[in-house]
Design a protein around this motif. Sequence first.
Motif, PDB file in Angstrom:
ATOM      1  N   GLU A 152       0.829  -1.207   0.000  1.00  0.00           N
ATOM      2  CA  GLU A 152       0.000   0.000   0.000  1.00  0.00           C
ATOM      3  C   GLU A 152       0.864   1.258   0.000  1.00  0.00           C
ATOM      4  N   ASP A 153       1.973   1.225   0.760  1.00  0.00           N
ATOM      5  CA  ASP A 153       2.901   2.366   0.765  1.00  0.00           C
ATOM      6  C   ASP A 153       3.416   2.628  -0.646  1.00  0.00           C
ATOM      7  N   ALA A 154       3.870   1.574  -1.310  1.00  0.00           N
ATOM      8  CA  ALA A 154       4.454   1.717  -2.643  1.00  0.00           C
ATOM      9  C   ALA A 154       3.410   2.174  -3.660  1.00  0.00           C
ATOM     10  N   GLN A 155       2.196   1.692  -3.523  1.00  0.00           N
ATOM     11  CA  GLN A 155       1.130   2.112  -4.439  1.00  0.00           C
ATOM     12  C   GLN A 155       0.824   3.598  -4.270  1.00  0.00           C
ATOM     13  N   TYR A 156       0.872   4.079  -3.026  1.00  0.00           N
ATOM     14  CA  TYR A 156       0.625   5.504  -2.813  1.00  0.00           C
ATOM     15  C   TYR A 156       1.765   6.345  -3.395  1.00  0.00           C
ATOM     16  N   VAL A 157       2.998   5.860  -3.248  1.00  0.00           N
ATOM     17  CA  VAL A 157       4.127   6.556  -3.875  1.00  0.00           C
ATOM     18  C   VAL A 157       3.912   6.629  -5.382  1.00  0.00           C
ATOM     19  N   GLY A 158       3.380   5.548  -5.963  1.00  0.00           N
ATOM     20  CA  GLY A 158       3.059   5.575  -7.385  1.00  0.00           C
ATOM     21  C   GLY A 158       2.071   6.678  -7.728  1.00  0.00           C
ATOM     22  N   GLU A 159       1.096   6.900  -6.877  1.00  0.00           N
ATOM     23  CA  GLU A 159       0.138   7.986  -7.096  1.00  0.00           C
ATOM     24  C   GLU A 159       0.837   9.348  -7.050  1.00  0.00           C
ATOM     25  N   VAL A 160       1.775   9.493  -6.121  1.00  0.00           N
ATOM     26  CA  VAL A 160       2.524  10.752  -6.031  1.00  0.00           C
ATOM     27  C   VAL A 160       3.387  10.939  -7.285  1.00  0.00           C
ATOM     28  N   PHE A 161       4.004   9.869  -7.757  1.00  0.00           N
ATOM     29  CA  PHE A 161       4.777   9.951  -8.998  1.00  0.00           C
ATOM     30  C   PHE A 161       3.887  10.368 -10.165  1.00  0.00           C
ATOM     31  N   ASN A 162       2.683   9.841 -10.220  1.00  0.00           N
ATOM     32  CA  ASN A 162       1.746  10.242 -11.279  1.00  0.00           C
ATOM     33  C   ASN A 162       1.462  11.747 -11.216  1.00  0.00           C
ATOM     34  N   ALA A 163       1.294  12.264 -10.002  1.00  0.00           N
ATOM     35  CA  ALA A 163       1.036  13.699  -9.840  1.00  0.00           C
ATOM     36  C   ALA A 163       2.247  14.508 -10.295  1.00  0.00           C
ATOM     37  N   ALA A 164       3.444  14.042  -9.929  1.00  0.00           N
ATOM     38  CA  ALA A 164       4.666  14.721 -10.371  1.00  0.00           C
ATOM     39  C   ALA A 164       4.784  14.665 -11.887  1.00  0.00           C
ATOM     40  N   GLY A 165       4.456  13.507 -12.461  1.00  0.00           N
ATOM     41  CA  GLY A 165       4.527  13.348 -13.907  1.00  0.00           C
ATOM     42  C   GLY A 165       3.532  14.221 -14.649  1.00  0.00           C
ATOM     43  N   GLU A 166       2.384  14.409 -14.062  1.00  0.00           N
ATOM     44  CA  GLU A 166       1.379  15.281 -14.682  1.00  0.00           C
ATOM     45  C   GLU A 166       1.860  16.729 -14.692  1.00  0.00           C
ATOM     46  N   ILE A 167       2.481  17.154 -13.587  1.00  0.00           N
ATOM     47  CA  ILE A 167       3.004  18.523 -13.495  1.00  0.00           C
ATOM     48  C   ILE A 167       4.125  18.738 -14.507  1.00  0.00           C
ATOM     49  N   SER A 168       5.075  17.813 -14.538  1.00  0.00           N
ATOM     50  CA  SER A 168       6.219  17.986 -15.443  1.00  0.00           C
ATOM     51  C   SER A 168       5.797  17.877 -16.902  1.00  0.00           C
ATOM     52  N   LYS A 169       4.848  16.989 -17.186  1.00  0.00           N
ATOM     53  CA  LYS A 169       4.369  16.827 -18.561  1.00  0.00           C
ATOM     54  C   LYS A 169       3.708  18.106 -19.063  1.00  0.00           C
ATOM     55  N   ALA A 170       2.960  18.785 -18.185  1.00  0.00           N
ATOM     56  CA  ALA A 170       2.323  20.046 -18.564  1.00  0.00           C
ATOM     57  C   ALA A 170       3.373  21.096 -18.920  1.00  0.00           C
ATOM     58  N   GLY A 171       4.584  20.949 -18.353  1.00  0.00           N
ATOM     59  CA  GLY A 171       5.672  21.866 -18.651  1.00  0.00           C
ATOM     60  C   GLY A 171       6.610  21.358 -19.734  1.00  0.00           C
ATOM     61  N   GLY A 172       6.239  20.264 -20.395  1.00  0.00           N
ATOM     62  CA  GLY A 172       7.033  19.751 -21.501  1.00  0.00           C
ATOM     63  C   GLY A 172       8.219  18.906 -21.099  1.00  0.00           C
ATOM     64  N   ILE A 173       8.233  18.401 -19.854  1.00  0.00           N
ATOM     65  CA  ILE A 173       9.333  17.577 -19.361  1.00  0.00           C
ATOM     66  C   ILE A 173       8.783  16.225 -18.899  1.00  0.00           C
ATOM     67  N   GLN A 174       9.525  15.153 -19.183  1.00  0.00           N
ATOM     68  CA  GLN A 174       9.123  13.811 -18.777  1.00  0.00           C
ATOM     69  C   GLN A 174       9.661  13.501 -17.380  1.00  0.00           C
ATOM     70  N   PHE A 175       8.795  13.013 -16.498  1.00  0.00           N
ATOM     71  CA  PHE A 175       9.198  12.595 -15.160  1.00  0.00           C
ATOM     72  C   PHE A 175       9.631  11.140 -15.182  1.00  0.00           C
ATOM     73  N   GLY A 176      10.666  10.827 -14.392  1.00  0.00           N
ATOM     74  CA  GLY A 176      11.123   9.443 -14.302  1.00  0.00           C
ATOM     75  C   GLY A 176      11.590   9.087 -12.910  1.00  0.00           C
ATOM     76  N   TYR A 177      11.808   7.795 -12.703  1.00  0.00           N
ATOM     77  CA  TYR A 177      12.303   7.298 -11.419  1.00  0.00           C
ATOM     78  C   TYR A 177      13.520   6.412 -11.668  1.00  0.00           C
ATOM     79  N   HIS A 178      14.522   6.564 -10.808  1.00  0.00           N
ATOM     80  CA  HIS A 178      15.785   5.833 -10.891  1.00  0.00           C
ATOM     81  C   HIS A 178      15.922   4.931  -9.667  1.00  0.00           C
ATOM     82  N   ASN A 179      16.247   3.680  -9.891  1.00  0.00           N
ATOM     83  CA  ASN A 179      16.362   2.705  -8.807  1.00  0.00           C
ATOM     84  C   ASN A 179      17.773   2.590  -8.248  1.00  0.00           C
ATOM     85  N   HIS A 180      17.838   2.086  -7.021  1.00  0.00           N
ATOM     86  CA  HIS A 180      19.075   1.526  -6.475  1.00  0.00           C
ATOM     87  C   HIS A 180      18.791   0.037  -6.234  1.00  0.00           C
ATOM     88  N   ASN A 181      19.481  -0.604  -5.314  1.00  0.00           N
ATOM     89  CA  ASN A 181      19.186  -2.019  -5.066  1.00  0.00           C
ATOM     90  C   ASN A 181      17.964  -2.209  -4.180  1.00  0.00           C
TER      91      ASN A 181
END
Length: 318
Positions: A152-181
């Motif tokens: 559930e924690d990770a799914q909510y983070v996904g929702e926050v990423f979607n919100a960030a992606g919507e904001i950046s997309k409106a400004g012409g920039i693609q949002f992404g996520y980078h992993n570690h281990n």
Amino acid sequence: MTNRRDFLKRASALTLGALFMDGMVSKANAAENNVMAGGPLGLQTYSLGRELSADVPAGLKKIKECGYSYVELAGYREGNIGQIPVADYKKMADDAGLQIISSHLTPTVRGQYTKDNIEQIKDFWKKATEDHNKMGVQYMVQPSLPQCNSQEDAQYVGEVFNAAGEISKAGGIQFGYHNHNYEFNRLTPGGTEPITFAIRNYRPPQGEPMPKTVEEIFIESTDPSKVIFELDCYWTVMGGQDPVEWINKYADRIQMLHIKDRLILGDSGMMNFEQIFKAFYNHNHKYFFVEIEDINSGKQFERIKASADYLNARGFVK
């Protein structure tokens, strides 16, 4: 007696042989003289630490001299990269002949993402989008993992990423996520802590499915039109996973790579860069960034140069 047909065959063979040898010599010279033998190379500027921040204009020019054509930035703070205003940084990169493709940045909210701090996170991405537009950046990538103890924690983070992606997309920039281990830990519904990737022989209770990794949940709970993923191949291996499998399984989502090794590319022998690049290019992606983790050695420029030479000499890059 040699007839005309035999002569032409021999001449063709000699010509092809000469071309082959010229190609081999050219490739060797490319690595020796730092002329790119393949396609353009990208660098994550985090790799250089104080060696870059001590003199940014000169350092950026040195990145170019080491064989790189484009960069992914690190060190964004509101309005600045490090201590340098974003517009000034863009000019320095232009003067060095480097294109700024991407930037790593993390919201000032750390720890757990909740409904109480989501507006603060959104405000961060609004300002970041405005600042990064001044540099012509194509991607803004978050490289840090919010607290995730359950699915559930990770799914909510996904929702926050979607919100960030919507904001950046409106400004012409693609949002992404980078992993570690850590993203290859597994999470259970209602869990209180991750099942670490270090538990290699973990098996779920009989009849229950294998819990999903954090990375899987992020991918599945985000909108492909708003969120892409930058796979750090080294940290994927450190998480007990095969980067090639992830690139192929999530070909539409994993659109950029971090290419790294323990120190200099190729030295450890444990990273299958040839197959990683082959899979990446098979899915028509192009941007990757070499990164060196040990940023306090005083040998950073030496290491990024050696890494560029390694890639050029082997022809992995298109």
